[in-house]
Motif scaffolding. Structure first.
Motif, short mmCIF file in Angstrom:
data_model
loop_
_atom_site.label_atom_id
_atom_site.label_comp_id
_atom_site.label_asym_id
_atom_site.label_seq_id
_atom_site.Cartn_x
_atom_site.Cartn_y
_atom_site.Cartn_z
N ALA A 61 58.99 22.46 54.75
CA ALA A 61 59.28 21.85 56.06
C ALA A 61 59.09 22.81 57.08
CB ALA A 61 60.83 21.37 56.11
N GLU A 62 59.38 24.12 56.93
CA GLU A 62 59.13 25.08 57.84
C GLU A 62 57.53 25.19 58.00
OE1 GLU A 62 59.68 29.89 58.37
OE2 GLU A 62 61.12 28.77 57.39
N ILE A 63 56.83 25.58 56.86
CA ILE A 63 55.29 25.36 57.16
C ILE A 63 54.92 24.19 57.61
CG2 ILE A 63 53.21 25.51 55.66
CD1 ILE A 63 54.77 27.18 53.57
N ARG A 64 55.21 23.00 57.52
CA ARG A 64 54.52 21.86 57.97
C ARG A 64 54.97 21.93 59.40
NH1 ARG A 64 55.42 17.39 53.45
NH2 ARG A 64 53.70 17.88 52.14
N GLN A 65 55.95 21.89 59.84
CA GLN A 65 56.38 22.16 61.22
C GLN A 65 55.57 23.10 62.11
OE1 GLN A 65 60.37 23.16 62.15
NE2 GLN A 65 60.15 22.55 64.41
N ARG A 66 55.36 24.37 61.81
CA ARG A 66 54.65 25.32 62.23
C ARG A 66 53.18 24.76 62.35
NH1 ARG A 66 53.87 28.40 66.05
NH2 ARG A 66 53.01 30.49 65.78
N GLY A 67 52.55 24.37 61.10
CA GLY A 67 51.35 23.92 61.10
C GLY A 67 51.04 22.73 62.10
#
Length: 146
Positions: free
Chosen positions: A93-99
């Protein structure tokens, strides 16, 4: 007649083998293409598995590079970081949000850091290399203006 049937069977077996070899080579090439080496300022190279931002699986603690892939196949690093949550889904979730914030279309994931300390060092090494690259590009651009 029997000889002709045997010849046909041998021909089909050879063709099937050749098709299988071609398919295996294509799969291997695709697998090789799904990895990218990012170099740190230290000169060390870190292998990263490439996922599209949408197809990235839930991940354990890992280093990552968020990437925009250009039409000429050049990979532009947008952000370098690491995720450390115990829950794999929170890391994703953190990676997708930042991406999504950066309009990244790929995430390159490095899973080989043996400890949190080494993971921090890898992140620092990669970020330092990116900062040096950005400084070199900025300095080259300012030299052209004078």
């Amino acid at each position: 007649m029997v000889a002709r049937i045997i010849e046909l069977a041998v021909y089909r077996a050879q063709r099937t083998l050749a098709n299988r070899e071609v398919a295996e080579k294509a799969a291997l090439a695709k697998e090789r293409a799904s990895f990218h080496f990012w170099a740190g300022a230290s000169g060390k190279r870190y292998v990263h598995h490439i996922y599209s931002l949408r197809e990235c699986p839930a991940l354990p603690a890992a280093n990552y590079v968020l990437v925009r892939r250009h039409e000429d196949s050049r990979a532009e690093a947008l952000a370098i970081g690491r995720v450390t949550h115990e829950a794999d889904t929170l890391n994703l979730a953190e990676i997708r949000q930042r991406g999504a914030e950066l309009a990244a279309d790929e995430v390159h994931v490095h899973l080989l850091a043996p400890s949190n300390k080494i993971s921090k060092l890898i992140e620092f090494d990669l970020r330092t290399a990116q900062a040096q690259t950005e400084l070199n590009v900025a300095s080259a651009g300012s030299n052209r203006l004078h």
